[in-house]
Design a protein around this motif. Structure first.
Motif, PDB file in Angstrom:
ATOM      1  N   ARG A 125       0.827  -1.197   0.000  1.00 44.94           N
ATOM      2  CA  ARG A 125       0.000   0.000   0.000  1.00 44.94           C
ATOM      3  C   ARG A 125       0.859   1.243   0.000  1.00 44.94           C
ATOM      4  O   ARG A 125       1.907   1.294   0.650  1.00 44.94           O
ATOM      5  CB  ARG A 125      -0.914  -0.001   1.230  1.00 44.94           C
ATOM      6  CG  ARG A 125      -1.867  -1.184   1.286  1.00 44.94           C
ATOM      7  CD  ARG A 125      -2.755  -1.110   2.510  1.00 44.94           C
ATOM      8  NE  ARG A 125      -3.646   0.043   2.463  1.00 44.94           N
ATOM      9  CZ  ARG A 125      -4.512   0.345   3.426  1.00 44.94           C
ATOM     10  NH1 ARG A 125      -4.581  -0.403   4.503  1.00 44.94           N
ATOM     11  NH2 ARG A 125      -5.295   1.392   3.316  1.00 44.94           N
ATOM     12  N   THR A 130       2.096   4.638   1.202  1.00 41.51           N
ATOM     13  CA  THR A 130       2.108   5.251   2.516  1.00 41.51           C
ATOM     14  C   THR A 130       2.818   6.594   2.456  1.00 41.51           C
ATOM     15  O   THR A 130       3.751   6.782   1.676  1.00 41.51           O
ATOM     16  CB  THR A 130       2.791   4.343   3.550  1.00 41.51           C
ATOM     17  OG1 THR A 130       2.867   5.034   4.809  1.00 41.51           O
ATOM     18  CG2 THR A 130       4.212   3.977   3.131  1.00 41.51           C
ATOM     19  N   SER A 131       2.370   7.518   3.265  1.00 40.66           N
ATOM     20  CA  SER A 131       3.009   8.828   3.360  1.00 40.66           C
ATOM     21  C   SER A 131       4.007   8.876   4.512  1.00 40.66           C
ATOM     22  O   SER A 131       4.647   9.902   4.729  1.00 40.66           O
ATOM     23  CB  SER A 131       1.959   9.918   3.552  1.00 40.66           C
ATOM     24  OG  SER A 131       1.236   9.692   4.756  1.00 40.66           O
ATOM     25  N   ASP A 132       4.151   7.783   5.256  1.00 41.31           N
ATOM     26  CA  ASP A 132       5.033   7.738   6.419  1.00 41.31           C
ATOM     27  C   ASP A 132       6.483   7.572   5.965  1.00 41.31           C
ATOM     28  O   ASP A 132       6.839   6.529   5.395  1.00 41.31           O
ATOM     29  CB  ASP A 132       4.622   6.577   7.318  1.00 41.31           C
ATOM     30  CG  ASP A 132       5.365   6.554   8.644  1.00 41.31           C
ATOM     31  OD1 ASP A 132       4.946   5.828   9.552  1.00 41.31           O
ATOM     32  OD2 ASP A 132       6.388   7.275   8.771  1.00 41.31           O
ATOM     33  N   SER A 138       8.560   4.354   6.559  1.00 42.19           N
ATOM     34  CA  SER A 138       8.330   3.134   5.795  1.00 42.19           C
ATOM     35  C   SER A 138       9.253   3.020   4.587  1.00 42.19           C
ATOM     36  O   SER A 138       9.361   1.957   3.993  1.00 42.19           O
ATOM     37  CB  SER A 138       6.870   3.076   5.320  1.00 42.19           C
ATOM     38  OG  SER A 138       5.983   3.020   6.422  1.00 42.19           O
ATOM     39  N   TYR A 139       9.889   4.102   4.232  1.00 44.02           N
ATOM     40  CA  TYR A 139      10.742   4.121   3.040  1.00 44.02           C
ATOM     41  C   TYR A 139      12.187   3.854   3.435  1.00 44.02           C
ATOM     42  O   TYR A 139      12.746   4.565   4.279  1.00 44.02           O
ATOM     43  CB  TYR A 139      10.606   5.458   2.309  1.00 44.02           C
ATOM     44  CG  TYR A 139       9.234   5.635   1.691  1.00 44.02           C
ATOM     45  CD1 TYR A 139       8.163   6.104   2.445  1.00 44.02           C
ATOM     46  CD2 TYR A 139       9.005   5.300   0.358  1.00 44.02           C
ATOM     47  CE1 TYR A 139       6.902   6.234   1.880  1.00 44.02           C
ATOM     48  CE2 TYR A 139       7.752   5.436  -0.214  1.00 44.02           C
ATOM     49  CZ  TYR A 139       6.702   5.898   0.560  1.00 44.02           C
ATOM     50  OH  TYR A 139       5.454   6.024   0.000  1.00 44.02           O
TER      51      TYR A 139
END
Length: 124
Positions: A103, A105-107, A110-111
């Motif tokens: 999904r 994600t803008s967090d 998480s990258y």
């Protein structure tokens, strides 16, 4: 781990356009979530747009919706950010980043892989 290199930044006038590219090496991008972030002086790095495994799965933040378009070309292992109708507030360093998962994600946490960034300056 994938290595990412951004290009395409520069100086544009308000109302103009730029296209940023994010080219990957070391691993295919086809199974990665790719996000574009930007950071202006004195501000935190903010999420701008993301694209999923399926090129039709995209997300753009409200501030760029209708002006920016993220796309991917898996055959070239490259993701693009087409930026139209640029505004001075779009000025900043733009980064692309890769995340695993399914999904968008803008967090930022998480990258796991980040490029070095490319400067975009929009003059009024």
């Amino acid at each position: 781990q994938v290595q990412l290199v951004e290009s395409g930044g520069g100086v544009a006038q308000a109302g103009g356009s730029l296209r940023l590219s994010c080219e990957a090496s070391g691993r295919t991008l086809s199974r990665s979530i790719i996000g574009w972030f930007r950071q202006s002086p004195g501000k935190e790095r903010e999420f701008v747009a993301g694209i999923g495994w399926n090129p039709g799965q995209t997300y753009h933040t409200d501030s760029v919706k209708g002006r920016f378009t993220i796309s991917r070309e898996n055959g070239k292992n490259t993701v693009y950010l087409q930026m139209n109708r640029l505004k001075p507030e779009d000025t900043g360093v733009y980064y692309c980043a890769a995340a695993t998962g399914y999904r968008i994600t803008s967090d930022r946490r998480s990258y796991t892989s980040w490029g070095q960034g490319t400067q975009v300056t929009v003059s009024s």
